[in-house]
Design a protein around this motif. Structure first.
Motif, PDB file in Angstrom:
ATOM      1  N   GLY A   1       0.822  -1.198   0.000  1.00  0.00           N
ATOM      2  CA  GLY A   1       0.000   0.000   0.000  1.00  0.00           C
ATOM      3  C   GLY A   1       0.858   1.251   0.000  1.00  0.00           C
ATOM      4  N   LYS A   2       0.263   2.357   0.444  1.00  0.00           N
ATOM      5  CA  LYS A   2       0.953   3.646   0.397  1.00  0.00           C
ATOM      6  C   LYS A   2       0.837   4.381   1.729  1.00  0.00           C
ATOM      7  CE  LYS A   2       0.330   6.060  -3.448  1.00  0.00           C
ATOM      8  NZ  LYS A   2      -0.382   6.751  -4.552  1.00  0.00           N
ATOM      9  N   ILE A   3       1.862   5.157   2.034  1.00  0.00           N
ATOM     10  CA  ILE A   3       1.877   6.041   3.208  1.00  0.00           C
ATOM     11  C   ILE A   3       2.166   7.450   2.724  1.00  0.00           C
ATOM     12  CG2 ILE A   3       3.101   6.636   5.349  1.00  0.00           C
ATOM     13  CD1 ILE A   3       3.556   3.657   5.790  1.00  0.00           C
ATOM     14  N   LEU A   4       1.493   8.424   3.302  1.00  0.00           N
ATOM     15  CA  LEU A   4       1.707   9.832   2.942  1.00  0.00           C
ATOM     16  C   LEU A   4       2.582  10.520   3.980  1.00  0.00           C
ATOM     17  CD1 LEU A   4       0.890  12.142   0.959  1.00  0.00           C
ATOM     18  CD2 LEU A   4      -0.898  12.736   2.613  1.00  0.00           C
ATOM     19  N   ALA A   5       3.679  11.119   3.539  1.00  0.00           N
ATOM     20  CA  ALA A   5       4.531  11.946   4.399  1.00  0.00           C
ATOM     21  C   ALA A   5       4.250  13.407   4.084  1.00  0.00           C
ATOM     22  CB  ALA A   5       6.002  11.630   4.157  1.00  0.00           C
ATOM     23  N   VAL A   6       4.031  14.207   5.114  1.00  0.00           N
ATOM     24  CA  VAL A   6       3.663  15.617   4.936  1.00  0.00           C
ATOM     25  C   VAL A   6       4.757  16.503   5.518  1.00  0.00           C
ATOM     26  CG1 VAL A   6       1.908  17.383   5.332  1.00  0.00           C
ATOM     27  CG2 VAL A   6       1.231  14.968   5.146  1.00  0.00           C
ATOM     28  N   VAL A   7       5.201  17.493   4.723  1.00  0.00           N
ATOM     29  CA  VAL A   7       6.244  18.419   5.171  1.00  0.00           C
ATOM     30  C   VAL A   7       5.737  19.858   5.102  1.00  0.00           C
ATOM     31  CG1 VAL A   7       8.062  16.872   4.389  1.00  0.00           C
ATOM     32  CG2 VAL A   7       7.273  18.691   2.875  1.00  0.00           C
ATOM     33  N   THR A   8       6.432  20.731   5.781  1.00  0.00           N
ATOM     34  CA  THR A   8       6.080  22.149   5.788  1.00  0.00           C
ATOM     35  C   THR A   8       6.478  22.829   4.473  1.00  0.00           C
ATOM     36  OG1 THR A   8       6.406  24.269   6.948  1.00  0.00           O
ATOM     37  CG2 THR A   8       8.280  22.768   6.870  1.00  0.00           C
ATOM     38  N   SER A   9       5.779  23.905   4.156  1.00  0.00           N
ATOM     39  CA  SER A   9       6.150  24.751   3.010  1.00  0.00           C
ATOM     40  C   SER A   9       6.745  26.079   3.465  1.00  0.00           C
ATOM     41  CB  SER A   9       4.917  25.026   2.139  1.00  0.00           C
ATOM     42  OG  SER A   9       4.483  23.865   1.483  1.00  0.00           O
ATOM     43  N   VAL A  10       6.912  26.251   4.778  1.00  0.00           N
ATOM     44  CA  VAL A  10       7.412  27.518   5.330  1.00  0.00           C
ATOM     45  C   VAL A  10       8.933  27.498   5.425  1.00  0.00           C
ATOM     46  CG1 VAL A  10       7.458  28.986   7.382  1.00  0.00           C
ATOM     47  CG2 VAL A  10       5.289  28.038   6.581  1.00  0.00           C
ATOM     48  N   GLY A  11       9.571  28.506   4.855  1.00  0.00           N
ATOM     49  CA  GLY A  11      11.026  28.558   4.824  1.00  0.00           C
ATOM     50  C   GLY A  11      11.664  29.594   5.721  1.00  0.00           C
ATOM     51  N   VAL A  12      10.834  30.407   6.397  1.00  0.00           N
ATOM     52  CA  VAL A  12      11.359  31.448   7.286  1.00  0.00           C
ATOM     53  C   VAL A  12      10.565  31.425   8.590  1.00  0.00           C
ATOM     54  CG1 VAL A  12      11.780  33.912   7.626  1.00  0.00           C
ATOM     55  CG2 VAL A  12      12.056  32.902   5.354  1.00  0.00           C
TER      56      VAL A  12
ATOM     57  N   THR B   1      14.274  28.134   7.711  1.00  0.00           N
ATOM     58  CA  THR B   1      13.795  26.874   8.260  1.00  0.00           C
ATOM     59  C   THR B   1      13.258  26.020   7.118  1.00  0.00           C
ATOM     60  OG1 THR B   1      12.399  25.874   9.958  1.00  0.00           O
ATOM     61  CG2 THR B   1      11.463  27.745   8.784  1.00  0.00           C
ATOM     62  N   GLY B   2      12.498  25.008   7.434  1.00  0.00           N
ATOM     63  CA  GLY B   2      11.942  24.087   6.460  1.00  0.00           C
ATOM     64  C   GLY B   2      11.690  22.766   7.146  1.00  0.00           C
ATOM     65  N   TYR B   3      11.535  21.696   6.383  1.00  0.00           N
ATOM     66  CA  TYR B   3      11.399  20.382   7.004  1.00  0.00           C
ATOM     67  C   TYR B   3      12.796  19.830   7.255  1.00  0.00           C
ATOM     68  CZ  TYR B   3      12.578  18.015   2.582  1.00  0.00           C
ATOM     69  OH  TYR B   3      13.218  17.572   1.453  1.00  0.00           O
ATOM     70  N   GLU B   4      12.920  18.967   8.250  1.00  0.00           N
ATOM     71  CA  GLU B   4      14.210  18.349   8.577  1.00  0.00           C
ATOM     72  C   GLU B   4      14.429  17.130   7.684  1.00  0.00           C
ATOM     73  OE1 GLU B   4      16.578  19.196  10.723  1.00  0.00           O
ATOM     74  OE2 GLU B   4      15.575  20.905  11.687  1.00  0.00           O
ATOM     75  N   LEU B   5      15.477  17.167   6.889  1.00  0.00           N
ATOM     76  CA  LEU B   5      15.710  16.087   5.934  1.00  0.00           C
ATOM     77  C   LEU B   5      15.816  14.727   6.616  1.00  0.00           C
ATOM     78  CD1 LEU B   5      17.426  15.903   2.688  1.00  0.00           C
ATOM     79  CD2 LEU B   5      18.365  14.372   4.410  1.00  0.00           C
TER      80      LEU B   5
ATOM     81  N   ASP C   1       4.331   8.689  -0.750  1.00  0.00           N
ATOM     82  CA  ASP C   1       4.107   9.964  -1.426  1.00  0.00           C
ATOM     83  C   ASP C   1       4.461  11.087  -0.466  1.00  0.00           C
ATOM     84  OD1 ASP C   1       3.283   8.857  -3.795  1.00  0.00           O
ATOM     85  OD2 ASP C   1       1.140   9.100  -3.418  1.00  0.00           O
ATOM     86  N   ILE C   2       4.900  12.210  -1.031  1.00  0.00           N
ATOM     87  CA  ILE C   2       5.290  13.359  -0.213  1.00  0.00           C
ATOM     88  C   ILE C   2       4.386  14.535  -0.547  1.00  0.00           C
ATOM     89  CG2 ILE C   2       7.148  14.979   0.334  1.00  0.00           C
ATOM     90  CD1 ILE C   2       9.116  12.712  -0.436  1.00  0.00           C
ATOM     91  N   ALA C   3       3.764  15.089   0.488  1.00  0.00           N
ATOM     92  CA  ALA C   3       2.883  16.239   0.325  1.00  0.00           C
ATOM     93  C   ALA C   3       3.411  17.406   1.153  1.00  0.00           C
ATOM     94  CB  ALA C   3       1.458  15.893   0.754  1.00  0.00           C
ATOM     95  N   SER C   4       3.007  18.597   0.791  1.00  0.00           N
ATOM     96  CA  SER C   4       3.332  19.789   1.575  1.00  0.00           C
ATOM     97  C   SER C   4       2.120  20.701   1.574  1.00  0.00           C
ATOM     98  CB  SER C   4       4.549  20.517   0.991  1.00  0.00           C
ATOM     99  OG  SER C   4       4.280  20.964  -0.328  1.00  0.00           O
ATOM    100  N   THR C   5       2.131  21.717   2.402  1.00  0.00           N
ATOM    101  CA  THR C   5       0.947  22.572   2.517  1.00  0.00           C
ATOM    102  C   THR C   5       0.677  23.341   1.228  1.00  0.00           C
ATOM    103  OG1 THR C   5       2.333  24.238   3.598  1.00  0.00           O
ATOM    104  CG2 THR C   5       1.023  22.798   5.018  1.00  0.00           C
ATOM    105  N   LYS C   6       1.727  23.674   0.474  1.00  0.00           N
ATOM    106  CA  LYS C   6       1.537  24.434  -0.761  1.00  0.00           C
ATOM    107  C   LYS C   6       1.794  23.621  -2.020  1.00  0.00           C
ATOM    108  CE  LYS C   6       2.617  29.025   1.111  1.00  0.00           C
ATOM    109  NZ  LYS C   6       3.525  30.206   1.009  1.00  0.00           N
ATOM    110  N   GLY C   7       2.433  22.465  -1.890  1.00  0.00           N
ATOM    111  CA  GLY C   7       2.820  21.698  -3.058  1.00  0.00           C
ATOM    112  C   GLY C   7       4.116  22.236  -3.654  1.00  0.00           C
ATOM    113  N   GLY C   8       4.665  21.498  -4.620  1.00  0.00           N
ATOM    114  CA  GLY C   8       5.918  21.934  -5.240  1.00  0.00           C
ATOM    115  C   GLY C   8       7.114  21.666  -4.346  1.00  0.00           C
ATOM    116  N   LEU C   9       8.202  22.376  -4.598  1.00  0.00           N
ATOM    117  CA  LEU C   9       9.458  22.155  -3.874  1.00  0.00           C
ATOM    118  C   LEU C   9       9.418  22.819  -2.500  1.00  0.00           C
ATOM    119  CD1 LEU C   9      12.377  21.091  -3.885  1.00  0.00           C
ATOM    120  CD2 LEU C   9      13.066  23.296  -4.866  1.00  0.00           C
ATOM    121  N   PRO C  10       9.432  22.044  -1.420  1.00  0.00           N
ATOM    122  CA  PRO C  10       9.411  22.630  -0.079  1.00  0.00           C
ATOM    123  C   PRO C  10      10.819  22.975   0.410  1.00  0.00           C
ATOM    124  CG  PRO C  10       9.216  20.265   0.082  1.00  0.00           C
ATOM    125  CD  PRO C  10       9.331  20.581  -1.385  1.00  0.00           C
TER     126      PRO C  10
END
Length: 365
Positions: A63-74, A82-86, A104-113
């Motif tokens: 199956g699949k698991i979703l990992a969610v990261v922040t889109s905030v860089g400051v 700042t950002g997500y911790e690699l 799958d990797i998601a973020s609050t805004k999508g695109g490159l976090p």
């Protein structure tokens, strides 16, 4: 006038002696750390195919698991990046993959976090992630959280990073996903600042999801030790806010692994909790986690927890057992860092004990 000259003279001598002593101690302290087994260049070149955990005894897709990261860089108005911790994404990513789950990797805004990469914390799994074209493609094109279909995933995992403090708590799409997952019994994981996602989530009965839930997250002590003006930078301190919303906060030792499992809600205190948290998620989904050789960092964290809970002698015995099997099974740099932290806290007895443990581990090299 001559008395003033004498005072200045002795002040200068004392200052010079202190400087020489500090430099000498620093040189001696650094020499306690053995040279790495492989070069930095070799480590940085690690590929996923170099990791037996991923390439041996491959498990069929589950199956699949979703990992969610922040889109905030400051961090707010502070200007601090700042950002997500690699490391909090990479290690969980490969635990999920090794156990048969697509990620799958998601973020609050999508695109490159935005990402935070701390070179001192990077190990083989983290560099493999950076060199993994598939994983990096998912990062560059992260899914906008607003477009996620909750039915696609067996579990959801919220990655830490200080940016999460700014965009996780008030995101209506995160709140909807968490309500759906919690009420349907799906596994929810969050580590370090990732539990900020749990804030402001209300269930269908109108009660906070956090009410009477046992959780762990980055503590006030950990936050304020690193960032003295954290209360001004962040909208809140995470530990305080979780408690405010009814959580039973389970605080572990400073910068050491701490995991809380409340049925299908699994939370970890800090980056050193990622391995255990990801494997606990696999177990909660219903599978026995794939056997994995623990890292030297994990072994050292275990030794430090033993020191805190059982004392010096028990920690020394644990080091001996580990080093007899493999002299490189202890991350000596991590023990050294904790010794320095103890010194900064003026806990000189602890600092001395950890130096002694470090010296003892070197007897096996």
């Amino acid at each position: 006038m001559s008395r003033i000259k004498k005072i200045l003279k002795w002040s200068l001598i004392v200052t010079l002696v202190l400087i020489v002593s500090i430099v000498s101690f620093g040189y001696w302290f650094i020499n306690l750390l053995p040279k790495p087994e492989i070069s930095k260049e070799e480590l940085q070149a690690t590929l996923p195919t170099d990791l037996p955990y991923l390439t041996e005894n491959v498990i069929e897709p589950r199956g699949k698991i979703l990992a969610v990261v922040t889109s905030v860089g400051v961090m707010g108005s502070s200007g601090k990046s700042t950002g997500y911790e690699l490391t909090e994404l990479s290690r969980a990513y490969y635990v999920f993959k090794a156990n048969g789950f697509e990620v799958d990797i998601a973020s609050t805004k999508g695109g490159l976090p935005p990402v935070v990469i701390d070179g001192d914390d990077m190990k083989e799994f983290d560099y493999a992630f950076l060199n993994d074209s598939i994983a990096q493609g998912k990062v560059r094109n992260s899914i906008a959280i607003s477009t996620v279909n909750p039915d696609d995933y067996a579990a959801i995992y919220f990655v830490g990073g200080k940016g999460a403090m700014f965009d996780f708590p008030d995101n209506e799409h995160i709140q909807a996903l968490l309500k759906d997952y919690y009420q349907s019994g799906k596994v929810i994981g969050a580590v370090c600042h990732g539990p900020a996602a749990l804030i402001n989530v209300k269930l269908d009965n109108g009660r906070p999801l956090l009410e009477n839930k046992t959780v762990s997250a980055f503590t006030n002590e950990e936050e304020l030790f690193l960032i003295k003006d954290a209360k001004e930078i962040f909208p809140f301190l995470l530990q305080d806010k979780l408690i405010e919303q009814g959580a039973k906060f389970d605080e572990g030792y400073l910068y050491l692994e701490q995991l809380s499992i409340d049925k299908h809600l699994i939370t970890g205190q800090n980056p050193w909790s990622v391995w255990a948290l990801a494997e606990a998620m696999i177990a909660q989904i219903g599978y026995t986690p794939k056997p994995r050789q623990k890292s030297a960092e994990e072994n050292s964290v275990s030794v430090l927890i033993t020191y805190e809970s059982k004392g010096f002698d028990a920690a020394k015995v644990e080091i001996g057992k580990a080093c007899k099997q493999n002299p490189r099974s202890i991350d000596r740099e991590l023990i050294a860092v904790h010794s320095l932290v103890a010194t900064m806290q003026l806990n000189l007895g602890k600092s001395f004990d950890l130096i002694q443990l470090l010296r003892y581990s070197n007897e096996y090299l």
